[in-house]
Design an enzyme around this catalytic site. Sequence first.
Site, PDB file in Angstrom:
ATOM      1  N   TYR C 169       0.851  -1.203   0.000  1.00 44.34           N
ATOM      2  CA  TYR C 169       0.000   0.000   0.000  1.00 44.34           C
ATOM      3  C   TYR C 169       0.878   1.241   0.000  1.00 44.34           C
ATOM      4  O   TYR C 169       1.915   1.279   0.645  1.00 44.34           O
ATOM      5  CB  TYR C 169      -0.940   0.033   1.217  1.00 44.34           C
ATOM      6  CG  TYR C 169      -0.231  -0.024   2.540  1.00 44.34           C
ATOM      7  CD1 TYR C 169       0.134  -1.254   3.096  1.00 44.34           C
ATOM      8  CD2 TYR C 169       0.084   1.124   3.257  1.00 44.34           C
ATOM      9  CE1 TYR C 169       0.791  -1.326   4.312  1.00 44.34           C
ATOM     10  CE2 TYR C 169       0.736   1.066   4.483  1.00 44.34           C
ATOM     11  CZ  TYR C 169       1.091  -0.168   5.001  1.00 44.34           C
ATOM     12  OH  TYR C 169       1.746  -0.239   6.194  1.00 44.34           O
ATOM     13  N   PRO C 170       0.446   2.275  -0.716  1.00 36.90           N
ATOM     14  CA  PRO C 170       1.148   3.560  -0.677  1.00 36.90           C
ATOM     15  C   PRO C 170       0.571   4.422   0.438  1.00 36.90           C
ATOM     16  O   PRO C 170      -0.575   4.213   0.846  1.00 36.90           O
ATOM     17  CB  PRO C 170       0.822   4.160  -2.040  1.00 36.90           C
ATOM     18  CG  PRO C 170      -0.534   3.630  -2.360  1.00 36.90           C
ATOM     19  CD  PRO C 170      -0.622   2.264  -1.724  1.00 36.90           C
ATOM     20  N   MET C 171       1.322   5.349   0.944  1.00 35.71           N
ATOM     21  CA  MET C 171       0.821   6.215   2.017  1.00 35.71           C
ATOM     22  C   MET C 171       1.523   7.577   2.039  1.00 35.71           C
ATOM     23  O   MET C 171       2.601   7.745   1.482  1.00 35.71           O
ATOM     24  CB  MET C 171       0.981   5.539   3.365  1.00 35.71           C
ATOM     25  CG  MET C 171       2.404   5.219   3.748  1.00 35.71           C
ATOM     26  SD  MET C 171       2.499   4.643   5.474  1.00 35.71           S
ATOM     27  CE  MET C 171       2.043   6.165   6.360  1.00 35.71           C
ATOM     28  N   LYS C 173       2.204  11.124   4.800  1.00 33.41           N
ATOM     29  CA  LYS C 173       2.020  11.770   6.091  1.00 33.41           C
ATOM     30  C   LYS C 173       1.121  12.976   5.832  1.00 33.41           C
ATOM     31  O   LYS C 173       1.347  13.730   4.870  1.00 33.41           O
ATOM     32  CB  LYS C 173       3.367  12.227   6.674  1.00 33.41           C
ATOM     33  CG  LYS C 173       4.268  11.088   7.126  1.00 33.41           C
ATOM     34  CD  LYS C 173       3.664  10.303   8.277  1.00 33.41           C
ATOM     35  CE  LYS C 173       4.679   9.366   8.910  1.00 33.41           C
ATOM     36  NZ  LYS C 173       4.019   8.394   9.817  1.00 33.41           N
ATOM     37  N   HIS C 196       6.259   4.144  16.642  1.00 30.69           N
ATOM     38  CA  HIS C 196       5.905   3.399  15.440  1.00 30.69           C
ATOM     39  C   HIS C 196       6.860   2.205  15.266  1.00 30.69           C
ATOM     40  O   HIS C 196       6.437   1.075  15.018  1.00 30.69           O
ATOM     41  CB  HIS C 196       6.043   4.351  14.256  1.00 30.69           C
ATOM     42  CG  HIS C 196       5.232   3.987  13.077  1.00 30.69           C
ATOM     43  ND1 HIS C 196       3.866   4.002  13.092  1.00 30.69           N
ATOM     44  CD2 HIS C 196       5.592   3.586  11.839  1.00 30.69           C
ATOM     45  CE1 HIS C 196       3.413   3.642  11.895  1.00 30.69           C
ATOM     46  NE2 HIS C 196       4.452   3.370  11.129  1.00 30.69           N
ATOM     47  N   GLN C 209       9.230  -5.802   6.587  1.00 33.65           N
ATOM     48  CA  GLN C 209       8.686  -4.564   6.035  1.00 33.65           C
ATOM     49  C   GLN C 209       9.717  -3.901   5.136  1.00 33.65           C
ATOM     50  O   GLN C 209      10.855  -3.702   5.542  1.00 33.65           O
ATOM     51  CB  GLN C 209       8.330  -3.655   7.204  1.00 33.65           C
ATOM     52  CG  GLN C 209       7.745  -2.334   6.783  1.00 33.65           C
ATOM     53  CD  GLN C 209       7.390  -1.452   7.968  1.00 33.65           C
ATOM     54  OE1 GLN C 209       6.301  -1.497   8.489  1.00 33.65           O
ATOM     55  NE2 GLN C 209       8.348  -0.644   8.404  1.00 33.65           N
TER      56      GLN C 209
END
Lengths: 277, 277, 277, 277, 277
Positions: C169-171, C173, C196, C209
């Site tokens: 998935y792209p994200m 901030k 995090h 990841q």
Amino acid sequence: MTDGQIPEIPQTLEGYFTLHEVYAVDWPRWRSLDAARRGEIASQTAAWLTSAAKVEKGDSALYSVLTQKGDLMFVHYRESPEALKAVELSFQQTSLFEFLKPAYSYFSVIEIGLYELTAMARKKLADQGIGPGSPEFEEFFETEMEKQKVRVQSRLFRDVPAGRYICFYPMNKKRGEQVNWYTLTMEQRREMMRGHGRIGHKYHETVTQIIGGSIGLDDWEWGVSLHSDDMLVFKKLIHEMRFDPASALYAEFGPFYLGIQLRAEQLPQVLAGRFEG
Amino acid sequence: MTDGQIPEIPQTLEGYFTLHEVYAVDWPRWRSLDAARRGEIASQTAAWLTSAAKVEKGDSALYSVLTQKGDLMFVHYRESPEALKAVELSFQQTSLFEFLKPAYSYFSVIEIGLYELTAMARKKLADQGIGPGSPEFEEFFETEMEKQKVRVQSRLFRDVPAGRYICFYPMNKKRGEQVNWYTLTMEQRREMMRGHGRIGHKYHETVTQIIGGSIGLDDWEWGVSLHSDDMLVFKKLIHEMRFDPASALYAEFGPFYLGIQLRAEQLPQVLAGRFEG
Amino acid sequence: MTDGQIPEIPQTLEGYFTLHEVYAVDWPRWRSLDAARRGEIASQTAAWLTSAAKVEKGDSALYSVLTQKGDLMFVHYRESPEALKAVELSFQQTSLFEFLKPAYSYFSVIEIGLYELTAMARKKLADQGIGPGSPEFEEFFETEMEKQKVRVQSRLFRDVPAGRYICFYPMNKKRGEQVNWYTLTMEQRREMMRGHGRIGHKYHETVTQIIGGSIGLDDWEWGVSLHSDDMLVFKKLIHEMRFDPASALYAEFGPFYLGIQLRAEQLPQVLAGRFEG
Amino acid sequence: MTDGQIPEIPQTLEGYFTLHEVYAVDWPRWRSLDAARRGEIASQTAAWLTSAAKVEKGDSALYSVLTQKGDLMFVHYRESPEALKAVELSFQQTSLFEFLKPAYSYFSVIEIGLYELTAMARKKLADQGIGPGSPEFEEFFETEMEKQKVRVQSRLFRDVPAGRYICFYPMNKKRGEQVNWYTLTMEQRREMMRGHGRIGHKYHETVTQIIGGSIGLDDWEWGVSLHSDDMLVFKKLIHEMRFDPASALYAEFGPFYLGIQLRAEQLPQVLAGRFEG
Amino acid sequence: MTDGQIPEIPQTLEGYFTLHEVYAVDWPRWRSLDAARRGEIASQTAAWLTSAAKVEKGDSALYSVLTQKGDLMFVHYRESPEALKAVELSFQQTSLFEFLKPAYSYFSVIEIGLYELTAMARKKLADQGIGPGSPEFEEFFETEMEKQKVRVQSRLFRDVPAGRYICFYPMNKKRGEQVNWYTLTMEQRREMMRGHGRIGHKYHETVTQIIGGSIGLDDWEWGVSLHSDDMLVFKKLIHEMRFDPASALYAEFGPFYLGIQLRAEQLPQVLAGRFEG
């Protein structure tokens, strides 16, 4: 049309219904026809446009569109939704239409907003102690609207402006959680529309602006068409307006469509792949 | 072009009109041609590009695009909308075009913003007691703009930069409910543009930035092209700017298109399915 | 690469460029081939994948995608944009490609953010009275980055992780009007990244990841790939992170793509319509 | 799975993986087959569905969809992603699939949230002076989860509910700048979930609700399916919930898909163009 | 259906289920048929419409749509979802359907909101000391609803209004972070709905408004149809409402579809490309 609540809402006058339709040419399929057949269809379409533009009440114009947003944009002004539907349907029956892909369209009605008139009339009547809702108030308003309608007849029912370039875009006034045009007072809105108008006026010798009202008619509140012989003027005008509170705070813009006017007789050349501007 | 209101709006100078066009190759259909025909079309397209790039006023360049956003991106600079339309229309008539699917396009005009000049001129005149709107003010401004135009002529009317990679993206300055670029003072905006410029300057040896102004011309306010021989520099530059107030608070970004420059003579090889970079 | 402003921006290290490409199979057209031809093409594609994965610098992997978002997802790691373009172009020339429809793609570069290092180095230098911008400061930073690069070499330049499942998935901030990651102090951001990281660490035995940095390269700021042998772990990990301030307040997510790894030799079976997982 | 941070996050239990797939029939192409062939394919598809529904662990059901959003919706429950992929792939090989166009799909896993349990357990342990992170705390939690899993086994691993109508929609909890579900305390969220549950309970005799958790699995956080014999009950239930704080403030809804259940033996009739409901 | 919480939620009454379906004609393919065949299909479709409109419980109507949003819009009222599905499926089997492309659809149920009744009943009962949740309260409510249902029977179960023009649009009440309809008190909402109703009433002689409730049934909360013999009235009515708090602050609008009613016998003419309105 007037009661105790209405004076806070600017009166508007309506003229011709307008339809903007953008199409992309399916070039590979079009070019698969032999040149003679293409020439024939192009001439028929040019004739169709000439005839559409000759309508007694209204006008039709054609533009060559820049970018992949489309290739051709038709602009039709007509006296009724039926007349617009008829011209749309008529074009769908042309041979050229078989080689076009619909790309964008917009429906509106030429509109003149009467912020200043509404406010002045209200003040004048208030000075005479005549309040909204009274018979005198209503009568005065109706009479005044009729006068205005006569005065601006030639702006409401007119031909498509002659400028070489067109810039069309739909827009809304923002209804955000804190910034909401529709919760301002009439006076605040009038003040901002006046500033907005001043900028428009500065450019009035080089740009003709047609406001199409489309609340309840299409997906945005207005469809704006600018017509000019200088394309950079679109940028300058809209850039300057962006710093004006009416736009800076309240304007929401949809997509922009830019075109170069094509006379009917230029269409065959463009469809033959040559743009000699 | 100057009146009492204008000095709060940064003056801009405009150069060539620019068109970015991204296409996806329909590989299965393209590969259904025999190799000889493909070679022939590829050579014709290469010749078309060479000729397009040789235009007296302007330039044309080609990039191989990464990802499914497209395969080829053309960048055209031309002196007028008509010249851009002509090159677009001309490409639509090529044999290669039959195997392409339009994927993205953007129209703008090379722009140099004159925040510093506008502010300095204003201050200088204020020091002499000359206020906006007076004939002296206007005359001074016009003269100053002409001088600037000469000075930056070679940046406004230039060839497509030579960098191996291109990064193109459209952007807006935000007009949010609380965070709104267009309601800041000239001084606040100038201060932020200066910080922004400092970061750009830091990278000026490795990146050439072309700002295309598109307010009133396309759907975003600017189309930015970065050109560099190092693709990671795009990431570093934009990452660093993202922490700068002008971007952190006010920038809204559209899609990003990344490409690797193709000389005309490399096109046949790429269309034959080999990328030897 | 360091000056008075930079220490507030986390340093990053970059490794392989990565490309994720999702395709949908056009099953009706594919199934219109006879079984022998389908088998032949499937074997060729399997061989293509085996060869692509054998690249000296980089790796390639294949996943069977769930839902109508697509059927196949390729993940490629390569040392340069040119090498990625070459593998993309090479796949477009395969016979299988004629039966695929592009569905999604993402371009990024493996990135390791050095929040802790940047902050520690800054503190260490401050303790010695060495401020940002001084030659000692810059030298120290450069040296430190080189050390780090060596240390994390095997994470920057690595093969696609071996987990049975992938979640991509792209994200971004968030840069909201009040909640804006890019206006926080370095210390605030570091603190949140640390929390995090703690959650990520808790799952480090079951999930690998890979962070792909894509500011300036694609439409989001990062493309995240999680690899695991347990699909529910994706849900647990991301659910837990959603309550963590770094995500709860600041994360914006794009679409999610879930896949089951396919070894090259499994591809023919899947293309024959059988999933024996 | 428990440490000092976790108790603030509601525990969840997971059951079958679920897949919703909506397809539109390409009626013109389908009707171009002769009636006998259509009957044959329809019967084969009915047999395929019967067989898919007979899977030992899981279930499959079919719905006739209202509006242009699609014509058919399949709902599959399976014990693993592989089993879901297998049923999806198997359907793609049917002859009917050649006449379908994918319209929507959603992937999730049946989920039971344990807000009450998590909170109660925490309180019970606190009363005994046992804090999160201690071995007793962790042991107690694990034991409790196992007990719950047994208790709700029949809700996690169940058949598709029998209701005549289905209403499927994906949703998120809002993460706005001021209104953010994920920054509330456990107690605040629990309180709201309880009110939410009360409304659900009121309708429990007429509606069966299946919550599919999809954080990290698909584009929304949950996929909700309501099953009922009364379609108006969907409207009443969701209307009532919309005034409940958990929805009024925090719910974001995706598209809604409404269907009427079709038994396998009804499919041929529907594909023949008759709906005798 | 009533408990301690409900009185804060306006009661609604439901009538016919409604389906709006917009289609674009594929003119090139349609025109490739010879005129006789086109005439035959057009007559069959006209007959289909006549028969659909003759349904005992419900109605069907047809409109010619303006702009590229589509060419034809069908509006169906039926007593059940099954009856709507049956008419939809039946139309998909017509020969004309082979030449149509689905463009938009909306599913809802005719709804009358009882803000005033709910509030009055509550007050009346409170005056008698009867609180929500008591048996008397519930009994009174049920009885009252039955009375209302009889009273408004002819508005819930009616034919499609006769106006020459239709304006259809879906809408929501806003659930923003600060401006949220669903967190207002019943009294605040009732007050605004009353103002809203006053404007609607002003136009009641020229416009018939049909509210389709679609919470839980389609993607917006309501689908509104306005029917009138004067198209400008849509603009005036919606313009005036936009300044009314219920709309100014709380309304979110979807796309607008405008049409001109076609009697079944006019359809062949329109399909032959002539609009004689």
